[in-house]
Scaffold this motif. Structure first.
Motif, mmCIF file in Angstrom:
data_model
loop_
_atom_site.group_PDB
_atom_site.id
_atom_site.type_symbol
_atom_site.label_atom_id
_atom_site.label_comp_id
_atom_site.label_asym_id
_atom_site.label_seq_id
_atom_site.Cartn_x
_atom_site.Cartn_y
_atom_site.Cartn_z
ATOM 1 N N SER A 38 -9.208 1.542 -3.531
ATOM 2 C CA SER A 38 -8.303 0.486 -4.074
ATOM 3 C C SER A 38 -6.979 1.228 -4.691
ATOM 4 O O SER A 38 -7.244 2.309 -5.617
ATOM 5 C CB SER A 38 -9.087 -0.312 -5.046
ATOM 6 N N GLY A 39 -5.768 0.764 -4.366
ATOM 7 C CA GLY A 39 -4.584 1.145 -5.075
ATOM 8 C C GLY A 39 -3.833 2.460 -4.436
ATOM 9 O O GLY A 39 -3.000 3.189 -4.910
ATOM 10 N N CYS A 40 -4.515 3.222 -3.500
ATOM 11 C CA CYS A 40 -4.186 4.244 -2.847
ATOM 12 C C CYS A 40 -2.898 4.242 -2.158
ATOM 13 O O CYS A 40 -2.112 5.215 -1.602
ATOM 14 C CB CYS A 40 -5.063 5.218 -2.100
ATOM 15 N N GLY A 41 -2.479 3.040 -1.854
ATOM 16 C CA GLY A 41 -1.056 2.872 -1.010
ATOM 17 C C GLY A 41 -1.366 2.386 0.513
ATOM 18 O O GLY A 41 -0.104 2.244 1.235
ATOM 19 N N LYS A 42 -2.295 1.872 0.968
ATOM 20 C CA LYS A 42 -2.783 1.422 2.257
ATOM 21 C C LYS A 42 -1.649 0.232 2.731
ATOM 22 O O LYS A 42 -1.013 0.245 3.636
ATOM 23 C CB LYS A 42 -4.064 1.077 2.519
ATOM 24 N N SER A 43 -1.835 -0.761 1.800
ATOM 25 C CA SER A 43 -0.879 -1.947 2.031
ATOM 26 C C SER A 43 0.463 -1.635 1.987
ATOM 27 O O SER A 43 1.064 -2.052 2.890
ATOM 28 C CB SER A 43 -1.169 -3.253 0.986
ATOM 29 N N LEU A 156 -0.358 -4.882 12.908
ATOM 30 C CA LEU A 156 -0.633 -4.408 11.609
ATOM 31 C C LEU A 156 -1.739 -5.375 11.074
ATOM 32 O O LEU A 156 -1.422 -6.519 10.733
ATOM 33 C CB LEU A 156 0.783 -4.258 10.732
ATOM 34 N N PHE A 157 -2.826 -4.814 10.603
ATOM 35 C CA PHE A 157 -3.799 -5.638 10.016
ATOM 36 C C PHE A 157 -4.441 -5.106 8.678
ATOM 37 O O PHE A 157 -4.830 -4.041 8.586
ATOM 38 C CB PHE A 157 -5.248 -5.660 10.811
ATOM 39 N N ASP A 158 -3.889 -6.062 7.723
ATOM 40 C CA ASP A 158 -4.670 -5.775 6.402
ATOM 41 C C ASP A 158 -5.504 -6.340 6.087
ATOM 42 O O ASP A 158 -5.799 -7.391 5.448
ATOM 43 C CB ASP A 158 -3.411 -5.869 5.351
ATOM 44 N N GLU A 159 -6.766 -5.568 6.294
ATOM 45 C CA GLU A 159 -8.102 -6.154 5.690
ATOM 46 C C GLU A 159 -8.269 -7.602 6.213
ATOM 47 O O GLU A 159 -8.631 -8.440 5.428
ATOM 48 C CB GLU A 159 -8.357 -6.295 4.209
ATOM 49 N N TYR A 190 -4.653 -0.492 11.306
ATOM 50 C CA TYR A 190 -5.650 -1.460 10.742
ATOM 51 C C TYR A 190 -6.405 -0.921 9.587
ATOM 52 O O TYR A 190 -6.810 0.119 9.380
ATOM 53 C CB TYR A 190 -6.798 -1.613 11.744
ATOM 54 N N VAL A 191 -6.209 -1.847 8.219
ATOM 55 C CA VAL A 191 -6.754 -1.344 6.915
ATOM 56 C C VAL A 191 -7.773 -2.019 6.794
ATOM 57 O O VAL A 191 -8.052 -3.189 6.867
ATOM 58 C CB VAL A 191 -5.885 -1.704 5.927
ATOM 59 N N VAL A 207 -7.256 9.082 6.230
ATOM 60 C CA VAL A 207 -8.067 8.633 4.663
ATOM 61 C C VAL A 207 -6.766 9.012 3.794
ATOM 62 O O VAL A 207 -6.456 10.171 3.688
ATOM 63 C CB VAL A 207 -9.075 9.822 4.558
ATOM 64 N N PHE A 208 -6.589 7.832 3.100
ATOM 65 C CA PHE A 208 -5.525 8.026 1.981
ATOM 66 C C PHE A 208 -6.230 8.083 0.483
ATOM 67 O O PHE A 208 -7.616 7.801 0.340
ATOM 68 C CB PHE A 208 -4.597 6.676 1.871
ATOM 69 N N ASN A 209 -5.499 8.917 -0.306
ATOM 70 C CA ASN A 209 -6.254 9.129 -1.778
ATOM 71 C C ASN A 209 -4.884 9.259 -2.187
ATOM 72 O O ASN A 209 -3.981 9.889 -2.344
ATOM 73 C CB ASN A 209 -6.927 10.347 -1.772
ATOM 74 N N ASP A 210 -4.661 8.125 -3.567
ATOM 75 C CA ASP A 210 -3.574 8.231 -4.411
ATOM 76 C C ASP A 210 -2.058 8.594 -3.872
ATOM 77 O O ASP A 210 -1.603 9.515 -4.369
ATOM 78 C CB ASP A 210 -3.965 9.218 -5.526
ATOM 79 N N GLY A 211 -1.974 7.913 -2.919
ATOM 80 C CA GLY A 211 -0.539 8.173 -2.234
ATOM 81 C C GLY A 211 -0.402 9.176 -1.368
ATOM 82 O O GLY A 211 0.825 9.653 -0.921
ATOM 83 N N HIS A 212 -1.267 9.958 -0.903
ATOM 84 C CA HIS A 212 -1.340 10.847 0.049
ATOM 85 C C HIS A 212 -2.422 10.894 1.076
ATOM 86 O O HIS A 212 -3.045 10.269 0.918
ATOM 87 C CB HIS A 212 -1.182 12.527 -0.553
ATOM 88 N N ILE A 213 -2.102 11.640 2.185
ATOM 89 C CA ILE A 213 -3.276 11.626 3.106
ATOM 90 C C ILE A 213 -4.094 12.871 2.939
ATOM 91 O O ILE A 213 -3.724 14.054 2.905
ATOM 92 C CB ILE A 213 -2.533 11.796 4.551
ATOM 93 N N GLU A 214 -5.455 12.610 2.991
ATOM 94 C CA GLU A 214 -6.341 13.747 2.757
ATOM 95 C C GLU A 214 -6.774 14.275 4.064
ATOM 96 O O GLU A 214 -7.098 15.412 4.326
ATOM 97 C CB GLU A 214 -7.726 13.205 2.056
#
Ligand SMILES: Nc1ncnc2c1ncn2[C@@H]1O[C@H](COP(=O)(O)OP(=O)(O)OP(=O)(O)O)[C@@H](O)[C@H]1O
Ligand SMILES: [Mg+2]
Length: 360
Positions: A38-43, A156-159, A190-191, A207-214
């Protein structure tokens, strides 16, 4: 067929940067799933693609054209949100037709599009109903249908399924899989927070984490070859067990020493790489652990809790580490709290990580 290309895309809200330079290529017709805490920037990422937020720096291309300042209506994109926001006083048919009517489309064309979308989403029997007489899953399908009638190049699908109960989620997930089959040319992003949705729907997962892609890869690539500890812990449920080890030097074969309730030596093949440093992490998935037989290399511990799920049981074992070891065993065996257990694994199922977290 429309591809998406993101190059060094950054997004800041005031002084706070929330996306730190995203590079991502999404092929035309691909189904890509975004996951991450949550909060990593997907939306935010979706909203940038849709044009609902402005990109701070970097480039977004849609179908090969730079789209940074293209108005949302000209992007050929439809977005479906978690809250379906249907018009309560309109029938299902009118909810799906409304946007097209406003755009001035001819009635026969509207009718054809609405009926096609309804057919695709099993909504034909409900076209004359009002939303309040539908289940949550049916309502969400109407919201998806509304997007389908617009015939977008990119969805684009957001949850979209997160408000639904478990059974409806499964049914609606299947509808989305069917939609993907029915519209092979449409590009879909799709998120979700749901592992099963991500694993079953995605051509590739980001896979996103804290505003970057892992990591970006197919579901099985992420499952079998996580690039780092973050992805290893994020993909799979229950999460991969991560156990610190010391590298044992001196023997003719490389080996790892795991200290805990027992001291366990894991020997490796002569060609296996270990870490550059003297320590690292061994990752082993709960489904790859089993009760040890006499003579097996084994981790030893005491049962903390057994979660019986019917077809399988998750046993949490205290092996003298910070985190309990979780073992997924078939059936309903349920050792009691405090019972001693020895568990083992096959070498081909282990994942090794450097102390800094990168896969070896
Ligand atoms: N309009 C805004 N103004 C300021 N900060 C925002 C705004 N929108 C989002 N943020 C911040 O940007 C970060 C990313 O938010 P975003 O909604 O993209 O996360 P997310 O990955 O979709 O999370 P979730 O899984 O909870 O939906 C968060 O720290 C959030 O607080
Ligand atoms: Mg979100």
């Amino acid at each position: 067929m429309t591809n998406l290309s993101l190059q060094a895309v950054k997004k800041a809200f005031g002084p706070v940067e929330v996306l730190h330079g995203i590079d991502l290529e999404i092929a035309a017709g691909e189904f890509v799933v975004f996951v991450g805490p949550s909060g990593c920037g997907k939306s935010t990422m979706l909203r940038l693609i849709a044009g609902l937020e402005e990109i701070t720096s970097g480039t977004l291309e849609i179908g090969g054209e730079i789209a940074n300042s293209l108005p949302p209506a000209e992007r050929g994109i439809a977005m479906v949100f978690q809250s379906y926001a249907l018009y309560p006083h309109m029938t299902v048919y009118d909810n799906m037709a409304f946007g097209l009517k406003i755009s001035g489309m001819a009635k026969p064309e509207i009718d054809q599009r609405v009926r096609r979308a309804a057919d695709m989403l099993q909504l034909t029997p409900y076209l004359d109903r009002h939303p309040k007489k539908l289940s949550g899953g049916q309502r969400q399908r109407v919201a998806i249908g509304r997007a389908v009638t617009r015939d977008p190049k990119v969805f684009l699908f957001d949850e979209p399924l997160s408000n639904l109960d478990a059974a409806l989620r499964v049914a609606t997930r299947i509808e989305i899989a069917n939609l993907k089959e029915a519209m092979p040319d449409a590009t879909m992003v799709y998120v979700t927070h749901d592992q099963v949705e991500a694993m079953t729907l995605a051509d590739r997962i980001v896979v996103f984490n804290d505003g970057h892609i892992e990591q970006v890869g197919t579901p099985l690539e992420l499952y079998t070859q996580p690039a780092n500890l973050f992805v290893a812990r994020f993909i799979g449920s229950p999460a991969m067990n991560i156990i610190p080890f010391d590298v044992l030097k001196g023997g003719d074969r490389p080996a790892l020493l795991i200290k805990g309730v027992s001291e366990t030596v894991v020997s490796l093949g002569p060609d296996d790489k270990i870490c550059a440093g003297g320590t690292g992490y061994l990752g082993i998935r709960p489904e790859h652990l089993r009760v040890a037989r006499d003579g097996d290399m084994a981790l030893e511990g005491a049962v903390l809790v057994s979660e019986r799920l019917g077809e399988l049981t998750n046993i949490h074992l205290d092996i003298g580490q910070d985190d309990p070891l979780i073992i997924k065993v078939p059936g309903m065996i349920a050792p009691r709290r405090g019972e001693k257990m020895k568990v083992t694994f096959d070498r081909e199922n282990i994942h090794l990580f450097e102390a800094e977290g990168l896969a070896v």
